[in-house]
Design an enzyme around this catalytic site. Structure first.
Site, mmCIF file in Angstrom:
data_model
loop_
_atom_site.group_PDB
_atom_site.id
_atom_site.type_symbol
_atom_site.label_atom_id
_atom_site.label_comp_id
_atom_site.label_asym_id
_atom_site.label_seq_id
_atom_site.Cartn_x
_atom_site.Cartn_y
_atom_site.Cartn_z
ATOM 1 N N HIS A 136 1.071 -1.554 -0.218
ATOM 2 C CA HIS A 136 -0.252 -0.068 -0.158
ATOM 3 C C HIS A 136 0.890 1.240 -0.014
ATOM 4 O O HIS A 136 0.091 2.337 0.283
ATOM 5 C CB HIS A 136 -0.917 -0.331 0.750
ATOM 6 C CG HIS A 136 -2.346 -1.012 1.225
ATOM 7 N ND1 HIS A 136 -3.258 -0.869 0.023
ATOM 8 C CD2 HIS A 136 -2.545 -2.208 2.029
ATOM 9 C CE1 HIS A 136 -3.789 -2.318 0.207
ATOM 10 N NE2 HIS A 136 -3.765 -2.543 1.110
ATOM 11 N N ASP A 158 -2.513 -10.861 -2.679
ATOM 12 C CA ASP A 158 -3.236 -10.073 -1.400
ATOM 13 C C ASP A 158 -4.081 -9.914 -1.490
ATOM 14 O O ASP A 158 -4.996 -9.272 -2.452
ATOM 15 C CB ASP A 158 -2.273 -8.754 -1.004
ATOM 16 C CG ASP A 158 -2.887 -8.437 0.149
ATOM 17 O OD1 ASP A 158 -2.791 -8.494 1.850
ATOM 18 O OD2 ASP A 158 -3.802 -7.135 0.607
ATOM 19 N N HIS A 213 -6.220 -6.957 -0.629
ATOM 20 C CA HIS A 213 -6.088 -5.217 -0.675
ATOM 21 C C HIS A 213 -5.901 -5.474 -2.228
ATOM 22 O O HIS A 213 -5.277 -6.205 -2.611
ATOM 23 C CB HIS A 213 -6.143 -5.403 0.356
ATOM 24 C CG HIS A 213 -6.921 -5.450 1.411
ATOM 25 N ND1 HIS A 213 -5.850 -6.177 2.326
ATOM 26 C CD2 HIS A 213 -7.669 -5.091 2.550
ATOM 27 C CE1 HIS A 213 -6.947 -6.102 2.748
ATOM 28 N NE2 HIS A 213 -7.731 -5.011 3.416
ATOM 29 N N ASP A 225 -4.702 -12.602 3.028
ATOM 30 C CA ASP A 225 -5.852 -11.812 3.606
ATOM 31 C C ASP A 225 -7.457 -11.978 2.677
ATOM 32 O O ASP A 225 -8.782 -11.572 3.446
ATOM 33 C CB ASP A 225 -5.856 -10.514 3.882
ATOM 34 C CG ASP A 225 -4.861 -10.215 3.337
ATOM 35 O OD1 ASP A 225 -5.184 -10.303 2.124
ATOM 36 O OD2 ASP A 225 -4.225 -8.848 3.104
HETATM 37 ZN ZN LIG Z 1 -4.046 -7.177 2.262
#
Ligand SMILES: [Zn+2]
Length: 308
Positions: free
Chosen positions: A125, A162, A164, A245
């Site tokens: 991120h 991931d 996200h 995740d």
């Molecule tokens: Zn994540």
């Protein structure tokens, strides 16, 4: 040729506030599961000290200084709404970068078959000038540029599963055709980026997944979008932003993968690394917040890496 595992005790000393999902116990759970005799053949290496200068491969100097200046002498300070730093965070993040770069050296210099870096904080991120989403610096992006500068890699692919979207990696390589960024992620979900029409200069491939989907949609996204992009790009190195995740047990998202899916996806990327990249593949831990889901998924991932 072996699979190398990079760890370091400093990764346990990047502290987050009580109740925060990105916590040191994540690495303890991974360490426990990899203690099993099934992983006796892993080549376990303590991560070397990182070279701070390599942070500049992905982030400008004033931003790096801003993060360093924010590291507290005691306690835990917020960097953004859900990202924080503690006294050892600088050493932890620089060592995570050192481990990733050392893993790149290992695969280019033929010392190991492939490598997994079990480090925290995660990185995907972190944008050029923004630390966010539990991430301070973008380890995968730095490792990709390191492979280009140190080893002359012309094309590096980062595959990010991931749950996200890796907005930071996308931001850093948005106009850089020498790096292919492919991501499967839940949408809508934090951080909100990752739509199919975000394509950079043709080097960004986003494969968003609807909430409550699972194995079928994930595998279809890899088979129909990510793997063809890899075949077209023919990278000299594949880096995996390996977050776990998207596991069905994970509390932060609603994608229902099992450890079998991570085993399968790892096999697919190993096959592509064999086809295009002289087997060069480096995997970096990103997210994964249910300790059992994380541990079982890492076991499946690393077990598959060891099979080659
Ligand atoms: Zn994540």
């Amino acid at each position: 040729m072996v699979t190398r595992l990079y760890t370091h005790p400093i990764f346990l000393e990047h502290l987050t506030p009580p109740g925060h999902p990105e916590r040191p116990d994540r690495l303890r759970a991974i360490e426990r599961v990899l203690d099993d005799e099934a992983f006796a053949g892993l080549d376990r290496v303590t991560a070397p000290a990182g070279d701070e200068a390599t942070i500049l491969y992905a982030h400008p100097e004033d931003f790096v200084a801003r993060v360093r200046d924010a590291i507290p002498e005691s306690g835990i300070v917020p960097i953004d709404a859900d990202t924080s730093a503690s006294p050892k965070s600088w050493q932890a993040v620089v060592t995570a970068i050192g481990a990733a770069n050392a893993a790149v050296d290992d695969v280019f210099e033929g010392r190991v078959a492939n490598a997994f870096v079990a480090a925290r904080p995660p990185g995907h991120h972190a944008e050029k000038t923004t630390a966010m989403g539990f991430c301070l610096f973008n380890t995968a992006a730095i490792a990709a540029r390191y492979a280009q500068k140190k080893h002359g890699a012309e094309r590096v692919a980062i595959v990010d599963w991931d749950v996200h979207h890796g907005n930071g990696t996308q931001d850093i390589f948005w106009d850089d055709p020498s790096v292919l960024y492919c991501s499967t992620h839940q949408m809508p979900l934090y951080p909100g980026t990752g739509a199919k029409n975000e394509t950079g200069v043709g080097n960004i491939v986003n494969a968003p997944l609807a909430p409550q989907t699972g194995s079928d949609m994930f595998r279809d996204a890899l088979l129909s979008r990510v793997l063809p992009a890899l075949d077209n790009f023919a990278p000299d190195l594949i880096i995996i932003s390996a977050g776990f995740d998207a596991h069905h047990r994970d509390p932060l998202a609603e994608i229902n993968l099992s450890e079998d899916d991570f085993d399968w996806a790892t096999g697919q990327l190993l096959e592509r690394a064999g086809r295009h990249s002289s087997n060069r593949l480096v995997s970096l831990l990103e997210g994964g917040y249910d300790l059992q889901g994380l541990a079982f998924s890492v076991a499946a991932h690393v077990g598959r890496l060891m099979k080659g």
